[in-house]
Design an enzyme around this catalytic site. Structure first.
Site, short mmCIF file in Angstrom:
data_model
loop_
_atom_site.label_atom_id
_atom_site.label_comp_id
_atom_site.label_asym_id
_atom_site.label_seq_id
_atom_site.Cartn_x
_atom_site.Cartn_y
_atom_site.Cartn_z
N LYS A 1 9.26 14.02 2.23
CA LYS A 1 10.06 15.03 2.80
C LYS A 1 10.41 14.78 4.29
O LYS A 1 9.48 14.36 5.06
CB LYS A 1 9.21 16.41 2.84
CG LYS A 1 8.72 16.92 1.58
CD LYS A 1 7.79 17.95 1.59
CE LYS A 1 7.24 18.13 0.39
NZ LYS A 1 6.11 17.55 -0.11
N HIS B 1 11.97 19.55 4.60
CA HIS B 1 10.75 20.20 4.68
C HIS B 1 10.77 21.53 4.81
O HIS B 1 10.01 22.34 4.12
CB HIS B 1 9.62 19.51 5.30
CG HIS B 1 8.50 19.75 4.94
ND1 HIS B 1 7.33 18.63 5.30
CD2 HIS B 1 7.42 20.52 4.18
CE1 HIS B 1 6.31 19.02 4.52
NE2 HIS B 1 6.21 20.12 4.13
N ASP C 1 3.53 14.00 -4.86
CA ASP C 1 4.14 14.64 -3.88
C ASP C 1 3.62 14.41 -2.61
O ASP C 1 2.35 14.72 -2.61
CB ASP C 1 4.24 16.25 -4.06
CG ASP C 1 4.96 17.01 -3.16
OD1 ASP C 1 6.14 17.39 -3.11
OD2 ASP C 1 4.17 17.49 -2.15
#
Length: 320
Positions: A80, A113, A46
């Site tokens: 993101k 995000h 991530d």
């Protein structure tokens, strides 16, 4: 690695490596840390445009593909969309900027995000990200439509959101002409903020809850983290349960989330901790221990960005 099926048919590994940091020396270490994590067994990585680690993480993934450790399809990579790129005409260029840093053709998951939009600088891709905090009035549904187009273009396999409350999720879900539901909502979630109501809501909509700051956040980073925050891993109840299983408090905190059906991100820049965080699939907490950990909830947030609080879309004014 265990995975969960998303509402678009793709699969997400239930344990991921978080790569967020505000410290430049740790950004510089992101490549080696990611290499280490992949060697240990992590397949879910991530990151985000704003983390400033995507170039290093991309190098790490390519290294492990080149040496035969993994294939690209083995890796689940999340990026993101930052708050200054919510205007529909900036969404795809923002994703393409991340792909260029990564030197990848696609990401597996692309998230909005924050549900907040801020006015971009004249050149949003070369300006200092931290300087751009003048609220903008971009329609979230318009941003979501641009995200859907990124999925249709093959630039991302799945799309979702992060830091959305249930009303903001409903706004997307009820959008006329919705083509793709968010597959997940990535939020702060740990034993001091167990997000039980948001979890129930997301499950009812077939949206996966993904937990960041699952081990708490000990670093004090200016306006992002509250000062004098409690150190979650020092909690005596968590420590007592950990001793019962001959485990660490971190392993118990991660296992707790997994048993609730939450995908959990574990962030560490230390090899021994990364290895420890991966060893959470060979024990099971009892229902009694799960209830005890539930009782530790105090609705405490480590992450409350002060420069976001006056934005009309600030998500944390709602209970969940």
């Amino acid at each position: 690695m265990q995975s969960v099926k998303l509402n678009d048919g793709n699969f997400m590994p239930v344990l991921g490596l978080g790569t967020a940091t505000v410290e430049q020396d740790l950004c510089d270490k992101a490549e080696e840390i990611t290499v280490t994590a992949i060697e240990i067994g992590f397949r879910h990585i991530d990151s985000a445009y704003v983390y400033n680690t995507e170039e290093q993480v991309g190098k790490a993934i390519r290294r492990k593909i080149a040496d035969g450790t993994v294939k690209r399809e083995d890796i689940f990579y999340t990026s993101k969309l930052w708050v200054t790129f919510h205007r529909p005409d900036l969404v795809r260029p923002a994703l393409e900027a991340s792909l260029k840093k990564l030197q990848m053709d696609f990401v597996d998951l692309y998230l909005i995000h924050w549900p907040l939009s801020f006015k971009p600088a004249e050149d949003p891709f070369s300006s200092n990200i931290g300087d751009c905090f003048t609220p903008d009035t971009v329609d979230l549904c318009a941003t979501w439509e641009a995200m859907e187009k990124c999925k249709d273009a093959g630039l991302t396999k799945s799309i979702g959101v992060s830091n959305f409350n249930h009303k903001q999720l409903e706004l997307i879900l009820n959008k006329p002409g919705l083509k793709y539901k968010p597959v997940c909502n990535q939020v702060e979630c740990h034993v001091y903020l167990n997000q039980s109501k948001l979890l129930t809501f997301c499950k009812s909509k077939d949206i996966v809850l993904v937990a960041y700051s699952a081990l708490g956040s000990q670093r004090i980073c200016g306006t992002w983290l509250k000062e004098n925050s409690p150190i979650l891993l020092d909690d005596p109840v968590l420590g007592e349960i950990a001793r019962k299983y001959n485990r660490t408090p971190a392993q118990v905190a991660l296992r707790y989330q997994l048993q609730r059906g939450i995908v959990v991100l574990a962030k560490s820049f230390k090899k021994e901790r990364i290895k420890e965080n991966f060893q959470v699939f060979d024990f099971q907490l009892t229902p009694e221990d799960m209830k005890t950990i539930d009782s530790l909830n105090r609705d405490f947030r480590y992450t409350e960005p002060a420069h976001f609080k006056d934005h009309p879309n600030y998500p944390f004014h709602e209970e969940y």
